[in-house]
Scaffold this motif. Structure first.
Motif, PDB file in Angstrom:
ATOM      1  N   VAL A   1     -14.866   1.453  14.339  1.00  0.00           N
ATOM      2  CA  VAL A   1     -13.517   1.079  13.907  1.00  0.00           C
ATOM      3  C   VAL A   1     -12.907   0.075  14.872  1.00  0.00           C
ATOM      4  O   VAL A   1     -12.396  -0.973  14.465  1.00  0.00           O
ATOM      5  CB  VAL A   1     -12.617   2.325  13.798  1.00  0.00           C
ATOM      6  N   PHE A   2     -12.966   0.382  16.167  1.00  0.00           N
ATOM      7  CA  PHE A   2     -12.354  -0.506  17.154  1.00  0.00           C
ATOM      8  C   PHE A   2     -13.044  -1.864  17.198  1.00  0.00           C
ATOM      9  O   PHE A   2     -12.418  -2.877  17.522  1.00  0.00           O
ATOM     10  CB  PHE A   2     -12.391   0.136  18.534  1.00  0.00           C
ATOM     11  N   ALA A   3     -14.344  -1.901  16.876  1.00  0.00           N
ATOM     12  CA  ALA A   3     -15.064  -3.177  16.879  1.00  0.00           C
ATOM     13  C   ALA A   3     -14.479  -4.162  15.868  1.00  0.00           C
ATOM     14  O   ALA A   3     -14.588  -5.380  16.041  1.00  0.00           O
ATOM     15  CB  ALA A   3     -16.542  -2.953  16.597  1.00  0.00           C
ATOM     16  N   LEU A   4     -13.848  -3.636  14.827  1.00  0.00           N
ATOM     17  CA  LEU A   4     -13.208  -4.514  13.843  1.00  0.00           C
ATOM     18  C   LEU A   4     -12.047  -5.296  14.461  1.00  0.00           C
ATOM     19  O   LEU A   4     -11.617  -6.314  13.923  1.00  0.00           O
ATOM     20  CB  LEU A   4     -12.696  -3.687  12.658  1.00  0.00           C
ATOM     21  N   GLY A   5     -11.546  -4.809  15.592  1.00  0.00           N
ATOM     22  CA  GLY A   5     -10.459  -5.510  16.273  1.00  0.00           C
ATOM     23  C   GLY A   5     -10.844  -6.882  16.776  1.00  0.00           C
ATOM     24  O   GLY A   5      -9.968  -7.697  17.085  1.00  0.00           O
ATOM     25  N   ALA A   6     -12.156  -7.165  16.857  1.00  0.00           N
ATOM     26  CA  ALA A   6     -12.585  -8.505  17.252  1.00  0.00           C
ATOM     27  C   ALA A   6     -12.058  -9.559  16.288  1.00  0.00           C
ATOM     28  O   ALA A   6     -11.899 -10.730  16.650  1.00  0.00           O
ATOM     29  CB  ALA A   6     -14.110  -8.576  17.314  1.00  0.00           C
ATOM     30  N   SER A   7     -11.766  -9.151  15.059  1.00  0.00           N
ATOM     31  CA  SER A   7     -11.229 -10.109  14.084  1.00  0.00           C
ATOM     32  C   SER A   7      -9.807 -10.524  14.415  1.00  0.00           C
ATOM     33  O   SER A   7      -9.256 -11.416  13.760  1.00  0.00           O
ATOM     34  CB  SER A   7     -11.278  -9.507  12.679  1.00  0.00           C
ATOM     35  N   GLY A   8      -9.206  -9.896  15.425  1.00  0.00           N
ATOM     36  CA  GLY A   8      -7.885 -10.333  15.853  1.00  0.00           C
ATOM     37  C   GLY A   8      -7.878 -11.791  16.276  1.00  0.00           C
ATOM     38  O   GLY A   8      -6.869 -12.496  16.114  1.00  0.00           O
ATOM     39  N   VAL A   9      -9.000 -12.288  16.820  1.00  0.00           N
ATOM     40  CA  VAL A   9      -9.090 -13.698  17.190  1.00  0.00           C
ATOM     41  C   VAL A   9      -9.027 -14.569  15.942  1.00  0.00           C
ATOM     42  O   VAL A   9      -8.359 -15.607  15.921  1.00  0.00           O
ATOM     43  CB  VAL A   9     -10.378 -13.965  17.983  1.00  0.00           C
ATOM     44  N   THR A  10      -9.718 -14.149  14.886  1.00  0.00           N
ATOM     45  CA  THR A  10      -9.631 -14.871  13.614  1.00  0.00           C
ATOM     46  C   THR A  10      -8.195 -14.914  13.124  1.00  0.00           C
ATOM     47  O   THR A  10      -7.704 -15.954  12.653  1.00  0.00           O
ATOM     48  CB  THR A  10     -10.526 -14.193  12.559  1.00  0.00           C
ATOM     49  N   PHE A  11      -7.489 -13.781  13.232  1.00  0.00           N
ATOM     50  CA  PHE A  11      -6.090 -13.751  12.830  1.00  0.00           C
ATOM     51  C   PHE A  11      -5.283 -14.782  13.606  1.00  0.00           C
ATOM     52  O   PHE A  11      -4.462 -15.514  13.020  1.00  0.00           O
ATOM     53  CB  PHE A  11      -5.496 -12.364  13.046  1.00  0.00           C
ATOM     54  N   PHE A  12      -5.477 -14.861  14.912  1.00  0.00           N
ATOM     55  CA  PHE A  12      -4.712 -15.810  15.715  1.00  0.00           C
ATOM     56  C   PHE A  12      -5.013 -17.248  15.322  1.00  0.00           C
ATOM     57  O   PHE A  12      -4.110 -18.089  15.318  1.00  0.00           O
ATOM     58  CB  PHE A  12      -4.993 -15.598  17.204  1.00  0.00           C
ATOM     59  N   PHE A  13      -6.258 -17.553  14.977  1.00  0.00           N
ATOM     60  CA  PHE A  13      -6.587 -18.911  14.548  1.00  0.00           C
ATOM     61  C   PHE A  13      -5.878 -19.246  13.230  1.00  0.00           C
ATOM     62  O   PHE A  13      -5.315 -20.327  13.071  1.00  0.00           O
ATOM     63  CB  PHE A  13      -8.098 -19.059  14.380  1.00  0.00           C
ATOM     64  N   VAL A  14      -5.922 -18.323  12.283  1.00  0.00           N
ATOM     65  CA  VAL A  14      -5.246 -18.548  11.003  1.00  0.00           C
ATOM     66  C   VAL A  14      -3.744 -18.676  11.212  1.00  0.00           C
ATOM     67  O   VAL A  14      -3.094 -19.584  10.676  1.00  0.00           O
ATOM     68  CB  VAL A  14      -5.561 -17.400  10.022  1.00  0.00           C
ATOM     69  N   LEU A  15      -3.174 -17.766  11.999  1.00  0.00           N
ATOM     70  CA  LEU A  15      -1.730 -17.798  12.240  1.00  0.00           C
ATOM     71  C   LEU A  15      -1.310 -19.063  12.960  1.00  0.00           C
ATOM     72  O   LEU A  15      -0.252 -19.631  12.674  1.00  0.00           O
ATOM     73  CB  LEU A  15      -1.324 -16.571  13.050  1.00  0.00           C
ATOM     74  N   SER A  16      -2.125 -19.524  13.889  1.00  0.00           N
ATOM     75  CA  SER A  16      -1.818 -20.752  14.611  1.00  0.00           C
ATOM     76  C   SER A  16      -1.687 -21.928  13.649  1.00  0.00           C
ATOM     77  O   SER A  16      -0.723 -22.701  13.711  1.00  0.00           O
ATOM     78  CB  SER A  16      -2.910 -21.026  15.646  1.00  0.00           C
ATOM     79  N   GLY A  17      -2.657 -22.079  12.751  1.00  0.00           N
ATOM     80  CA  GLY A  17      -2.565 -23.158  11.771  1.00  0.00           C
ATOM     81  C   GLY A  17      -1.355 -23.023  10.876  1.00  0.00           C
ATOM     82  O   GLY A  17      -0.691 -24.014  10.536  1.00  0.00           O
ATOM     83  N   PHE A  18      -1.033 -21.778  10.495  1.00  0.00           N
ATOM     84  CA  PHE A  18       0.115 -21.545   9.617  1.00  0.00           C
ATOM     85  C   PHE A  18       1.420 -21.926  10.309  1.00  0.00           C
ATOM     86  O   PHE A  18       2.248 -22.667   9.745  1.00  0.00           O
ATOM     87  CB  PHE A  18       0.155 -20.084   9.190  1.00  0.00           C
ATOM     88  N   VAL A  19       1.623 -21.436  11.518  1.00  0.00           N
ATOM     89  CA  VAL A  19       2.902 -21.653  12.198  1.00  0.00           C
ATOM     90  C   VAL A  19       3.075 -23.112  12.601  1.00  0.00           C
ATOM     91  O   VAL A  19       4.171 -23.669  12.497  1.00  0.00           O
ATOM     92  CB  VAL A  19       3.030 -20.721  13.420  1.00  0.00           C
ATOM     93  N   LEU A  20       2.009 -23.750  13.064  1.00  0.00           N
ATOM     94  CA  LEU A  20       2.114 -25.169  13.400  1.00  0.00           C
ATOM     95  C   LEU A  20       2.548 -25.989  12.184  1.00  0.00           C
ATOM     96  O   LEU A  20       3.390 -26.882  12.288  1.00  0.00           O
ATOM     97  CB  LEU A  20       0.775 -25.688  13.921  1.00  0.00           C
ATOM     98  N   THR A  21       1.955 -25.699  11.055  1.00  0.00           N
ATOM     99  CA  THR A  21       2.298 -26.436   9.834  1.00  0.00           C
ATOM    100  C   THR A  21       3.692 -26.067   9.352  1.00  0.00           C
ATOM    101  O   THR A  21       4.439 -26.923   8.856  1.00  0.00           O
ATOM    102  CB  THR A  21       1.260 -26.147   8.735  1.00  0.00           C
ATOM    103  N   TRP A  22       4.053 -24.812   9.508  1.00  0.00           N
ATOM    104  CA  TRP A  22       5.374 -24.357   9.078  1.00  0.00           C
ATOM    105  C   TRP A  22       6.483 -25.062   9.850  1.00  0.00           C
ATOM    106  O   TRP A  22       7.533 -25.368   9.297  1.00  0.00           O
ATOM    107  CB  TRP A  22       5.478 -22.845   9.265  1.00  0.00           C
ATOM    108  N   THR A  23       6.263 -25.326  11.128  1.00  0.00           N
ATOM    109  CA  THR A  23       7.306 -25.915  11.971  1.00  0.00           C
ATOM    110  C   THR A  23       7.171 -27.426  12.100  1.00  0.00           C
ATOM    111  O   THR A  23       7.961 -28.053  12.810  1.00  0.00           O
ATOM    112  CB  THR A  23       7.269 -25.298  13.377  1.00  0.00           C
TER     113      THR A  23
END
Length: 412
Positions: free
Chosen positions: A58-80
């Motif tokens: 279960v905890f190993a799935l937390g590695a996808s948090g990096v993927t989340f940050f990459f997606v969020l980074s693109g979203f927020v940069l474009t949003w602002t």
């Protein structure tokens, strides 16, 4: 397509398209969501340093948090993004945002762990820390996972994404919704294509050898292999700015994400999931994270309250960047003292036995890291960022009067 009508007593359902949304509207729930992702990465690293019984898969799935940050980074940069913003000012703001804490996150663990570095490896450890500070670590395959802080490679990826962004933002925002939808599909297919190619070039084995695998490591952790996740966030934000509204609310989007993670957990013993270099975690979760980010953003735009936008969660979200960079150092220092191990390689070569007695140490690491990052944010990260932004990151684009708010800062 969804109707804007709703049953009596239920919250209004946003239409599939709405008037274009001005950039810069604060989306506080996304700030709170950053903490959840950072905590997931923390839990993932417990599996190596302070493992708990029956939690690894279960905890190993937390590695996808990096993927989340990459997606969020693109979203927020474009949003602002504001029309007419200079590339130089943009780069200045990104430097002010990521570099001061990155310097601490790369050099502090080096100073703490250098005495335990094996003989003959000191120069290499110093060189890898310097490569992290100078943001080119992820371009050298043998350095991506080395060094005293194995999380800094992602910042080299972010630097590459930032370098591209001024050249793609304006063009992306001018595209039609149909074009953006097609781009999203193509990006996901590219992500899967990279993974399938790696599986073909480096067939999964029950016990893979991690020597002579620079191409595989580079293909998984490099900026080139991860840029599609960032661009997926860019496309999602552009679509929302143009008026697109996802038919999935936060509950439905979270449910779809949970279903995807459940499938990955059920397949945890498959060879292609047994080792992170073969894992398709990012390919599965990136589009699901994009749906969650869009749903959370839509909720904020509708004016509805969220536990993610409460003051405590926003505070935690503001601290999450430092938390991400420093949590492994705190975990390692505690685990090193508990198990009398001097280097990271000892934890990887001889795994620690899982025990519930590690839970107290894990909680201590969480408390120490959170407190340290709160102080760092208050007295170092935020003041230095503001000081640098005034000098090298001033916008020349007009402010968005319709929102009355400062454009939201990018998380990572």
């Amino acid at each position: 397509m969804t109707s804007s009508a709703s049953r009596p007593g239920s919250p209004p359902v946003p239409p599939a398209t709405a008037p274009a949304t001005p950039p810069g509207t604060r989306l506080n729930s996304l700030t709170g969501l950053r903490w959840v992702a950072a905590l997931a990465v923390f839990l993932n690293h417990l599996t190596t340093l302070l493992p708990l019984p029956h939690t690894d898969a279960v905890f190993a799935l937390g590695a996808s948090g990096v993927t989340f940050f990459f997606v969020l980074s693109g979203f927020v940069l474009t949003w602002t993004y504001l029309e007419g913003d200079r590339a130089g000012a943009f780069y200045g703001r990104r430097f002010a945002r990521i570099w001061p804490v990155l310097a601490v996150g790369a050099l502090l663990p080096l100073l703490l762990q250098l005495p335990g570095v094996p003989d003959g490896e000191t120069d290499r450890a110093v060189l890898m820390a310097v490569s992290a500070v100078l943001l080119f670590q992820a371009w050298v395959p043998s350095w991506i996972l080395g060094g005293t802080s194995p999380v800094t490679w992602s910042l080299a990826c972010e630097a590459f994404f930032y370098a591209l962004f001024p050249f793609i933002a304006k063009a992306t925002l001018r595209r039609s919704l149909r074009w953006l939808a097609g781009a999203a599909v193509v990006l996901v297919l590219i992500g899967w294509g990279i993974k399938v190619w790696l599986w073909e070039a480096y067939p999964p084995q029950a016990r893979p050898s991690f020597t002579g695998m620079d191409g595989l490591i580079f293909g998984v952790y490099s900026p080139i292999a991860r840029v599609w996740e960032f661009l997926l966030g860019v496309v999602a934000a552009a679509a929302v700015r143009k008026g697109w509204r996802s038919p999935l609310g936060t509950g439905a989007a979270t449910g779809v994400l949970a279903a995807g993670l459940l499938v990955l957990w059920l397949l945890r013993d498959e060879t292609w999931r047994a080792f992170v270099v073969y894992d398709a975690l990012g390919q599965v979760t990136a589009p699901l994270y994009a749906l969650v980010v869009v749903a959370v953003a839509q909720r904020d735009l509708s004016g509805r309250s969220s536990w993610l936008s409460t003051r405590p969660m926003v505070f935690l979200g503001e601290w999450s960047y430092a938390f991400y960079l420093l949590h492994f150092t705190v975990l390692f220092e505690i685990a090193s003292a508990v198990f009398d191990r001097k280097s990271l390689i000892e934890f990887y070569m001889v795994p620690v036995e899982a025990s519930w007695s590690n839970a107290g140490w894990a909680l201590l690491a969480l408390v120490i890291t959170t407190a340290l990052c709160a102080l760092l944010y208050r007295f170092y990260e935020r003041p230095l960022e503001l000081w640098l932004r005034v000098r090298i990151g001033r916008r020349n684009a007009p402010r968005v009067e319709s929102t009355g708010l400062e454009p939201q800062r990018n998380p990572v």
